[in-house]
Design a protein around this motif. Sequence first.
Motif, PDB file in Angstrom:
ATOM      1  N   PRO A   1       0.593  -1.491   0.344  1.00  0.00           N
ATOM      2  CA  PRO A   1       0.469   0.004  -0.514  1.00  0.00           C
ATOM      3  C   PRO A   1       0.442   1.207   0.307  1.00  0.00           C
ATOM      4  O   PRO A   1       1.575   1.460   0.412  1.00  0.00           O
ATOM      5  CB  PRO A   1      -1.053  -0.266   1.530  1.00  0.00           C
ATOM      6  N   THR A   2       0.280   2.285  -0.645  1.00  0.00           N
ATOM      7  CA  THR A   2       1.009   3.708  -0.925  1.00  0.00           C
ATOM      8  C   THR A   2      -0.189   4.754  -0.328  1.00  0.00           C
ATOM      9  O   THR A   2       0.432   5.598   0.099  1.00  0.00           O
ATOM     10  CB  THR A   2       1.377   3.739  -2.090  1.00  0.00           C
ATOM     11  N   GLY A   3      -0.841   4.322  -0.269  1.00  0.00           N
ATOM     12  CA  GLY A   3      -2.011   5.332   0.485  1.00  0.00           C
ATOM     13  C   GLY A   3      -3.052   4.858  -0.877  1.00  0.00           C
ATOM     14  O   GLY A   3      -4.085   6.586  -0.613  1.00  0.00           O
ATOM     15  N   GLN A   4      -2.634   5.102  -2.013  1.00  0.00           N
ATOM     16  CA  GLN A   4      -3.660   6.238  -2.868  1.00  0.00           C
ATOM     17  C   GLN A   4      -4.747   5.023  -3.060  1.00  0.00           C
ATOM     18  O   GLN A   4      -5.828   5.825  -3.342  1.00  0.00           O
ATOM     19  CB  GLN A   4      -3.502   5.246  -3.842  1.00  0.00           C
ATOM     20  N   TRP A   5      -5.188   3.543  -2.972  1.00  0.00           N
ATOM     21  CA  TRP A   5      -6.129   3.174  -2.325  1.00  0.00           C
ATOM     22  C   TRP A   5      -7.450   3.353  -1.291  1.00  0.00           C
ATOM     23  O   TRP A   5      -8.610   4.224  -1.662  1.00  0.00           O
ATOM     24  CB  TRP A   5      -6.045   1.727  -2.133  1.00  0.00           C
ATOM     25  N   GLU A   6      -6.860   4.216  -0.970  1.00  0.00           N
ATOM     26  CA  GLU A   6      -7.662   5.443   0.921  1.00  0.00           C
ATOM     27  C   GLU A   6      -8.015   6.017  -0.131  1.00  0.00           C
ATOM     28  O   GLU A   6      -9.319   6.779   0.292  1.00  0.00           O
ATOM     29  CB  GLU A   6      -6.555   5.025   1.977  1.00  0.00           C
ATOM     30  N   ARG A   7      -7.358   6.599  -0.721  1.00  0.00           N
ATOM     31  CA  ARG A   7      -7.626   7.991  -0.849  1.00  0.00           C
ATOM     32  C   ARG A   7      -9.269   8.252  -2.220  1.00  0.00           C
ATOM     33  O   ARG A   7      -9.226   8.622  -2.754  1.00  0.00           O
ATOM     34  CB  ARG A   7      -6.573   8.660  -1.908  1.00  0.00           C
ATOM     35  N   ALA A   8      -9.305   7.189  -2.594  1.00  0.00           N
ATOM     36  CA  ALA A   8     -10.043   6.532  -3.914  1.00  0.00           C
ATOM     37  C   ALA A   8     -10.829   6.012  -3.462  1.00  0.00           C
ATOM     38  O   ALA A   8     -12.225   5.871  -4.766  1.00  0.00           O
ATOM     39  CB  ALA A   8      -9.301   5.847  -5.119  1.00  0.00           C
ATOM     40  N   LEU A   9     -10.814   4.810  -2.608  1.00  0.00           N
ATOM     41  CA  LEU A   9     -12.007   4.155  -1.956  1.00  0.00           C
ATOM     42  C   LEU A   9     -13.181   4.813  -1.712  1.00  0.00           C
ATOM     43  O   LEU A   9     -13.996   4.678  -2.499  1.00  0.00           O
ATOM     44  CB  LEU A   9     -11.721   3.683  -0.654  1.00  0.00           C
ATOM     45  N   ASP A  10     -13.654   6.517  -1.474  1.00  0.00           N
ATOM     46  CA  ASP A  10     -14.999   7.020  -1.127  1.00  0.00           C
ATOM     47  C   ASP A  10     -15.536   7.043  -2.968  1.00  0.00           C
ATOM     48  O   ASP A  10     -16.450   6.589  -3.084  1.00  0.00           O
ATOM     49  CB  ASP A  10     -14.844   7.607  -0.939  1.00  0.00           C
ATOM     50  N   LYS A  11     -14.926   7.674  -3.684  1.00  0.00           N
ATOM     51  CA  LYS A  11     -15.131   7.728  -4.884  1.00  0.00           C
ATOM     52  C   LYS A  11     -15.699   6.422  -5.705  1.00  0.00           C
ATOM     53  O   LYS A  11     -16.049   6.704  -6.684  1.00  0.00           O
ATOM     54  CB  LYS A  11     -13.977   8.922  -5.720  1.00  0.00           C
ATOM     55  N   ASP A  12     -14.583   6.139  -6.114  1.00  0.00           N
ATOM     56  CA  ASP A  12     -14.527   4.942  -7.291  1.00  0.00           C
ATOM     57  C   ASP A  12     -14.842   3.214  -5.842  1.00  0.00           C
ATOM     58  O   ASP A  12     -15.037   2.855  -7.165  1.00  0.00           O
ATOM     59  CB  ASP A  12     -12.741   4.454  -7.017  1.00  0.00           C
ATOM     60  N   VAL A  13     -15.227   3.284  -4.633  1.00  0.00           N
ATOM     61  CA  VAL A  13     -16.064   2.459  -4.067  1.00  0.00           C
ATOM     62  C   VAL A  13     -17.204   2.317  -3.320  1.00  0.00           C
ATOM     63  O   VAL A  13     -18.125   1.997  -3.916  1.00  0.00           O
ATOM     64  CB  VAL A  13     -14.522   1.619  -3.226  1.00  0.00           C
TER      65      VAL A  13
END
Length: 169
Positions: free
Chosen positions: A49-61
């Motif tokens: 993890p680089t933190g990118q997924w957490e940043r995209a979680l709300d919008k993309d998931v």
Amino acid sequence: ESLRSAFAQPGITMEEALRRYFHAALAPLRHGELARQSVRLHIREMLEPTGQWERALDKDVRQPHDALVRLLCRHMGIATADLAVDRLALTLSSMAFQLWGHRDDIEAIKPELLATAEAVELWADRMVDYALAMIAAETSWRHATLAAARAPARAPAPPAPARRKTPKP
């Protein structure tokens, strides 16, 4: 079109929303190697993890999921979402994303299933049919469960009167 906007239009039918959703979700698969690299990046992000997924979680998931849950509730006549609606929404979306994660397996088993843009479009169309069948099954199950819960409890039947044996002459 974003996955979230496929569900958010007022008055859209379930079938049309699902059609837009699955076609949008599968569209990148028509781009061959670019889609494969995108999946690899996603998997790498999960492993390192680089933190990118957490940043995209709300919008993309989360936002597309919540929009699908609201649409399912409206379509199924449910006032408040419950875990069964969330389960159904996740099952529906997982059909599309399963192709992403298992693309190499699919290509090893039946490469023609993803070989052309037309093949991907056909798969998206079939997913709409599969999704509608799952929604119908969930709706039927909910109605049967609700009917059973509303049915008045019946008192147990009284025992049958004991039969007397008549003596043989």
